[in-house]
Design an enzyme around this catalytic site. Structure first.
Site, short mmCIF file in Angstrom:
data_model
loop_
_atom_site.label_atom_id
_atom_site.label_comp_id
_atom_site.label_asym_id
_atom_site.label_seq_id
_atom_site.Cartn_x
_atom_site.Cartn_y
_atom_site.Cartn_z
N THR A 123 34.05 34.86 35.65
CA THR A 123 33.22 36.06 35.78
C THR A 123 34.14 37.27 35.81
O THR A 123 34.93 37.42 36.76
CB THR A 123 32.41 36.02 37.10
OG1 THR A 123 31.65 34.83 37.14
CG2 THR A 123 31.49 37.23 37.20
N LYS B 104 25.69 38.05 33.91
CA LYS B 104 26.24 37.44 35.12
C LYS B 104 26.33 38.43 36.28
O LYS B 104 25.98 38.11 37.43
CB LYS B 104 27.62 36.86 34.80
CG LYS B 104 28.37 36.27 35.98
CD LYS B 104 27.69 35.05 36.56
CE LYS B 104 28.42 34.56 37.80
NZ LYS B 104 27.64 33.58 38.54
N LYS C 229 34.24 40.86 44.54
CA LYS C 229 34.66 41.24 43.18
C LYS C 229 33.44 41.48 42.29
O LYS C 229 33.32 42.49 41.61
CB LYS C 229 35.53 40.13 42.59
CG LYS C 229 35.84 40.29 41.11
CD LYS C 229 36.20 38.97 40.45
CE LYS C 229 35.06 37.98 40.46
NZ LYS C 229 35.14 36.91 39.48
P1 NAD Z 1 39.15 29.34 42.45
O1 NAD Z 1 40.05 30.34 43.06
O2 NAD Z 1 38.77 28.11 43.21
O3 NAD Z 1 39.76 28.83 41.03
C1 NAD Z 1 40.50 29.64 40.17
C2 NAD Z 1 41.76 28.87 39.80
O4 NAD Z 1 42.50 29.61 38.82
C3 NAD Z 1 42.70 28.63 41.00
O5 NAD Z 1 42.87 27.24 41.19
C4 NAD Z 1 43.99 29.34 40.57
O6 NAD Z 1 45.16 28.66 41.01
C5 NAD Z 1 43.88 29.33 39.06
N1 NAD Z 1 44.68 30.33 38.38
C6 NAD Z 1 44.79 31.67 38.63
N2 NAD Z 1 45.60 32.23 37.73
C7 NAD Z 1 45.99 31.24 36.88
C8 NAD Z 1 46.84 31.21 35.73
N3 NAD Z 1 47.43 32.31 35.26
N4 NAD Z 1 47.03 30.02 35.11
C9 NAD Z 1 46.44 28.90 35.58
N5 NAD Z 1 45.64 28.87 36.66
C10 NAD Z 1 45.43 30.04 37.29
O7 NAD Z 1 37.85 30.13 41.99
P2 NAD Z 1 36.44 29.54 41.47
O8 NAD Z 1 35.48 29.58 42.61
O9 NAD Z 1 36.67 28.29 40.70
O10 NAD Z 1 36.01 30.73 40.50
C11 NAD Z 1 36.54 30.87 39.18
C12 NAD Z 1 35.68 31.89 38.44
O11 NAD Z 1 34.32 31.40 38.40
C13 NAD Z 1 35.61 33.27 39.12
O12 NAD Z 1 35.60 34.27 38.13
C14 NAD Z 1 34.29 33.21 39.88
O13 NAD Z 1 33.76 34.50 40.09
C15 NAD Z 1 33.45 32.38 38.95
N6 NAD Z 1 32.32 31.66 39.59
C16 NAD Z 1 32.49 30.95 40.74
C17 NAD Z 1 31.40 30.29 41.29
C18 NAD Z 1 31.51 29.49 42.57
O14 NAD Z 1 30.46 29.12 43.15
N7 NAD Z 1 32.72 29.19 43.07
C19 NAD Z 1 30.16 30.32 40.66
C20 NAD Z 1 30.02 31.01 39.46
C21 NAD Z 1 31.12 31.68 38.93
#
Ligand code: NAD
Length: 298
Positions: A96, A171, A246
């Site tokens: 997102t 979104k 965010k």
């Molecule tokens: P999270 O922090 O658990 O996962 C993100 C991952 O990206 C982390 O493990 C981090 O180490 C990795 N990362 C960051 N920079 C990186 C790079 N350069 N190379 C490789 N890995 C890298 O977050 P999440 O909850 O999985 O959310 C991810 C996205 O999905 C966000 O944009 C969030 O807004 C969106 N989202 C989350 C949810 C939810 O319920 N958690 C629901 C819908 C959307």
């Protein structure tokens, strides 16, 4: 070119990559977090030493990263995905992020002969686990069709919302509603407690009444009535408060840019910023109830 590269296998990307791997295809993953990599490997994905190693020779690259700056760096930096992928590779960004960053990356990708869609998701970690996510997609219709088989292994509803960036537009509108309603539900359940009604009784009433919403039916910020909600697990995310903040800020930036009044969105963004200051940043966003109960409702 046969395998799928999956970059960012955290709370969401982890179970999404597992569902792809368990559908029988080779999925090469990379994440900066060793814990996330370990979990993805246990789900059947193949760990890579770097994003470059995962992307080399991939037919499809999926990214699920926290913010626009991470997505821009992953695709556009020297030695990044655009420098590494084979021409014709399909990119699916499920993170997102802000609409402008999504369009910038898609434009750069297309200029280099790649195909790209923005495909953010809704449904949370429960939906990611169960492969029931909703995908809202921006991009060319042909590219959406090319991605459909992959998306169907991770989700159940796929809505093409228009050109590049329009998935992100859908979104942030959705999450603005989700963020505001979680605050409303938190306030109401704290008030209900003060008035002497149990969370169980109130949840049964509201779930079948005009106040019903996802925060009441699936994701109550009070332990008990909705067994899978993070309130039952000490608010372990789920969807972290800092990520909801965010998204609320993304919606407010868009409101300013377009001149759209958004008074409740603005107030909700302030409240999530306060929640972050109260030490709730890494807990699930439903922990915002702590701003209102101060130790009364668990
Ligand atoms: P999270 O922090 O658990 O996962 C993100 C991952 O990206 C982390 O493990 C981090 O180490 C990795 N990362 C960051 N920079 C990186 C790079 N350069 N190379 C490789 N890995 C890298 O977050 P999440 O909850 O999985 O959310 C991810 C996205 O999905 C966000 O944009 C969030 O807004 C969106 N989202 C989350 C949810 C939810 O319920 N958690 C629901 C819908 C959307």
């Amino acid at each position: 070119m046969t395998h799928t590269a999956f970059i960012g296998v955290g709370n969401m990307g982890g179970p999404m990559s597992r569902n792809l791997a368990q559908s029988g295809q080779e999925v090469k993953v990379f994440d900066l977090s060793p814990t996330a990599m370990q979990a993805a490997a246990e789900g059947g994905a193949v760990p890579s030493q770097s994003a470059t190693q995962a992307v080399e020779g991939a037919a499809t690259v999926i990214t699920m990263l926290p913010e626009g700056k991470h997505v821009k760096a992953a695709y556009l930096d020297e030695g990044g995905i655009l420098d590494t992928a084979e021409p014709g590779t399909l990119f699916i960004d499920c993170s997102t992020i802000d609409v402008a960053s999504a369009r910038e990356v898609a434009t750069a990708a297309k200029a280099r002969g790649f195909r790209m869609i923005d495909a953010p998701v809704s449904g949370g970690t429960v939906g990611a686990d169960a492969a029931t996510l909703t995908f809202m997609i921006g991009g060319d219709a042909a590219d959406v069709e090319a991605a459909r088989a992959q998306l169907e292994k991770m989700g159940k509803t796929i809505v093409h919302c228009g050109g590049s960036g329009n998935g992100q537009a859908a979104k942030i509108c959705n999450n603005m509603i989700g963020g505001i309603t979680m605050i409303a539900v938190s306030e109401a359940f704290c008030l209900g407690e003060r008035l002497g009604i149990t969370a169980e009784d109130l949840q049964k009433v509201v779930a079948a009444s005009s106040g019903s919403c996802f925060a009441v039916t699936n994701y109550l910020p009070v332990a008990g009535p909705t067994p899978l909600s993070p309130a039952n697990f000490d608010f372990k995310p789920g969807f972290m408060t800092k990520l909801m903040l965010k998204d609320m800020r993304l919606s407010q930036m868009a409101a300013v840019e377009t001149g759209q009044p958004s008074p409740l969105g603005a107030q909700a963004a302030m409240l999530y910023a306060m929640a972050e200051q109260e030490g709730l940043a890494d807990l699930d966003y439903s922990s915002i109830i702590h701003l209102f109960n101060k130790g009364r409702v668990k």
